[in-house]
Design a protein around this motif. Structure first.
Motif, mmCIF file in Angstrom:
data_model
loop_
_atom_site.group_PDB
_atom_site.id
_atom_site.type_symbol
_atom_site.label_atom_id
_atom_site.label_comp_id
_atom_site.label_asym_id
_atom_site.label_seq_id
_atom_site.Cartn_x
_atom_site.Cartn_y
_atom_site.Cartn_z
ATOM 1 N N LYS A 117 0.826 -1.212 0.000
ATOM 2 C CA LYS A 117 0.000 0.000 0.000
ATOM 3 C C LYS A 117 0.865 1.269 0.000
ATOM 4 N N THR A 118 1.741 1.363 0.983
ATOM 5 C CA THR A 118 2.591 2.551 1.083
ATOM 6 C C THR A 118 3.569 2.623 -0.082
ATOM 7 N N ILE A 158 1.963 4.448 -2.848
ATOM 8 C CA ILE A 158 1.980 5.889 -2.580
ATOM 9 C C ILE A 158 3.359 6.464 -2.899
ATOM 10 N N ASN A 159 4.429 5.763 -2.500
ATOM 11 C CA ASN A 159 5.789 6.223 -2.788
ATOM 12 C C ASN A 159 6.039 6.336 -4.284
ATOM 13 N N MET A 181 0.151 15.513 1.560
ATOM 14 C CA MET A 181 0.339 14.191 2.168
ATOM 15 C C MET A 181 0.306 14.287 3.694
ATOM 16 N N LEU A 225 0.871 11.720 6.872
ATOM 17 C CA LEU A 225 1.364 10.377 7.174
ATOM 18 C C LEU A 225 0.915 9.920 8.553
ATOM 19 N N GLN A 226 1.185 8.660 8.845
ATOM 20 C CA GLN A 226 0.874 8.098 10.155
ATOM 21 C C GLN A 226 1.651 8.829 11.251
ATOM 22 N N ILE A 231 -3.187 12.701 -0.181
ATOM 23 C CA ILE A 231 -2.865 11.357 0.291
ATOM 24 C C ILE A 231 -2.979 11.334 1.806
ATOM 25 N N ASP A 264 -2.111 8.634 4.543
ATOM 26 C CA ASP A 264 -1.483 7.325 4.708
ATOM 27 C C ASP A 264 -1.504 6.919 6.185
ATOM 28 N N GLU A 265 -2.516 6.136 6.565
ATOM 29 C CA GLU A 265 -2.647 5.645 7.944
ATOM 30 C C GLU A 265 -2.639 6.796 8.945
ATOM 31 N N VAL A 324 -6.524 7.215 0.172
ATOM 32 C CA VAL A 324 -6.544 6.945 1.600
ATOM 33 C C VAL A 324 -6.031 5.530 1.839
ATOM 34 N N VAL A 325 -4.938 5.418 2.579
ATOM 35 C CA VAL A 325 -4.450 4.113 3.015
ATOM 36 C C VAL A 325 -4.926 3.934 4.444
#
Length: 590
Positions: free
Chosen positions: A380-381, A384-385, A419, A421-422, A499, A501-502, A535-536
């Motif tokens: 998943k990530t 995104i990368n 973006m 991120l988590q 984005i 991401d978690e 969306v992750v």
């Protein structure tokens, strides 16, 4: 056949590139060294002539002696003044060069490909840019000042000794190479230990940084004793290689001093014999002995800094290797996307023989909200990368508005994405600076509007200095508040694609709803067009309203569709959703 330069030669050559812009200061230091050495070389002449003024009882030339004393005072003053100027110029040149090296190292790490950065330890990189750079400065200063004065003193001393007695000068010159040979072989043997020492020191910094950064986890899992044992192991290794390097290099000074004492003794014996035979005066013997001692002194000083020089060379290699990391190519056209993306026959792997994403195909229209779900490690990530061009596909294409992503510069691609991120990132600075990170020229009104849209303005206003409050990552700001500041940062930039991401995995349910609402406002602005979003998520409840859900497994998309469509299929997504729903019910019952 052309001989390849040794590693040591290569390091020195690379270092000279940073010293060249400051060559004026280096030349000035050299000239000061010449003047200082010249003044020092004339002092034995004055002392010897002064001795000849008092060779017998009742036969003292007080007038001549006074003149020599005044001249001697002036020479000593000149030595002190020009040595100070020499050190000043050398210090400035060294620290300016090291500042350039440190700047180049930091620039290299910020421009390096993500694949290189991921492979490095943060603590080791920090050690290279800080500690290793400082050690270069110490080595340059020590080496430059000692070599400058030493070479001039040695050559000048030989010239003056030849003027007094060619035979004694020849004897001194014949014995001197022994010191140089001993120094050379010891330095050659100790270099590998100093190289090992700097590498282990970098590992020690890395281990320390890792433990401090994750102190909460270390305490929570009772890992303190194991962390201490691991640290002690590395620390012991550093102690051992440092001790070997020190023991080996410390042989230089006593060995050369032994040879130099022998040289002095030979000069004294030969000078006495020549004086008895009337070939030199008492003052001449005094000059010879002073010159013999003066000839040995620069050799002792040069060999005395070998340890520092070896350490500096090893440190220089580490940071110079960092400066020469090739930056990621950022050439290409400027992307101004409307939010349309296509992934065609995409393959990617971090390691060549371990494929991750295989033959992936996705079409995303403008304004579509895409959710990506799947087990940990499914890719998943990584997807995104690839979209952000942190990595490039092994094969296949990613298209923005129908044009291959590789035709656009990486920086322009990333400017089209916002973006979250988590692990949200807050740097030390004002709240305003944190929000305006992607748009430094934003007005105060724009910053406040972004914070209000992200539902974080109330919290900011309650802070001691409002938007001018200095914050840091460890200032007690909650994870949810950090995420809202990050969302405000994106709202200010207002990119066409987003984005997440978690981003809600580390926060409580109530804060999650605030973050989700802020993200929805960002995706679906009241007075603007819908944005394309990715969306992750592990919490499937947060993505039920996505336009399309991609279910990934082992680098492939195994299911796609809306929430309701995937539930009806009763496949992998339905299993994941039902498992989460069942866990939620069990939690409520408990």
């Amino acid at each position: 056949m052309k001989k390849e330069p040794t590693k040591k030669q290569s390091t020195i050559r690379r270092l000279m590139k940073y010293l060249k812009p400051h060559s004026g200061l280096i030349v000035c230091a050299f000239l000061c060294a010449v003047v200082s050495a010249a003044a020092m070389l004339f002092t034995p002449v004055i002392i010897g002539d002064a001795v000849d003024c008092i060779v017998g009882k009742g036969n003292v030339d007080f007038e001549g002696l006074a003149i020599y004393i005044c001249v001697l005072g002036g020479l000593i003053g000149a030595v002190l003044l020009f040595q100070w100027l020499m050190n000043l110029c050398a210090q400035r040149a060294a620290h300016l060069a090291v500042a350039d090296v440190r700047k180049a190292g930091f620039a290299a790490i910020t421009d390096a490909p993500l694949s290189y950065v991921d492979a490095q330890s943060p603590g080791d990189v920090t050690a290279r840019v800080s500690v290793d750079a400082d050690q270069i400065a110490d080595g340059i200063v020590q080496g430059a000042t000692q070599i400058f004065t030493g070479v001039v003193t040695i050559i000048g001393t030989l010239v003056f000794m030849i003027r007094i007695s060619p035979w004694i000068a020849l004897a001194v010159a014949a014995l001197t190479p022994l010191s140089l040979l001993i120094s050379y072989f010891i330095a050659r043997g100790s270099h590998k230990y100093f190289t090992e020492q700097t590498a282990v020191r970098g590992e020690l910094y890395s281990r320390t940084e890792e433990t401090v950064r994750n102190r909460t986890l270390v305490a929570a899992y009772g890992y303190s004793e194991r962390a201490e044992r691991d640290f002690e192991k590395t620390n012991t290794e550093l102690k051992k290689c440092g001790f070997k390097a020190l023991c080996f290099s410390s042989l230089v000074n006593p060995s050369t001093r032994l040879i130099n004492s022998l040289v002095y003794a030979v000069a004294a014996v030969m000078g006495t014999v020549f004086a008895i035979n009337g070939e030199v005066t008492v003052g001449g013997i005094t000059q010879l002995l002073l010159y013999a001692n003066q000839f040995a002194r620069p050799l002792n000083e040069i060999t005395g800094v070998i340890t520092e020089f070896q350490t500096s060379l090893a440190a220089a290699k580490r940071i110079l290797d960092l400066t020469e990391v090739q930056p990621q190519n950022d050439s290409g056209k400027t992307l101004v996307s409307d939010g349309s993306i296509a992934v065609q026959n995409l393959d990617f792997s971090y390691v060549p023989d371990r494929p991750l994403i295989q033959d992936m195909n996705i079409a995303v229209n403008k304004g579509t909200l895409v959710a990506i779900v799947g087990r940990t490690g499914c890719g998943k990530t990584t997807l995104i990368n690839l979209l952000m061009r942190f990595y490039d596909p092994t094969s296949g294409h990613i298209l923005f508005d129908g044009v291959d992503a590789e035709e656009f510069s990486r920086s322009s691609v990333r400017k089209n994405f916002g973006m979250v991120l988590q692990d949200s990132w807050i740097f030390k600075g004002t709240v305003r600076d944190n929000i305006a990170y992607g748009k430094p020229d934003a007005t105060d009104e724009e910053v406040k509007a972004a914070a209000k849209a992200a539902d974080i303005d109330g919290f900011i206003e309650r802070m001691e200095n409002g938007y001018n409050t200095i914050i840091d990552d460890g200032d007690g700001i909650s994870q949810g508040q950090k995420q809202l500041i990050n969302i405000a940062r994106i709202m200010l930039v207002d990119p066409p694609m987003l984005i997440l991401d978690e981003a809600t995995s580390n926060i409580d349910t109530r804060t999650e709803k605030r973050v989700q609402a802020a993200f929805d406002r960002l995706l679906r602005p009241e007075n603007g067009e819908k944005k394309t979003g990715f969306v992750v998520a592990h919490r499937l409840s947060t993505i039920v309203n996505a336009d399309v859900i991609l279910v990934m497994d082992k680098g492939q998309i195994i299911e796609r569709g809306t929430h309701q469509e995937l539930l009806k299929k009763n496949g992998a997504y339905a299993s994941l959703y039902q498992a989460q729903f069942a866990r939620a019910e069990d939690t409520v019952k408990a």
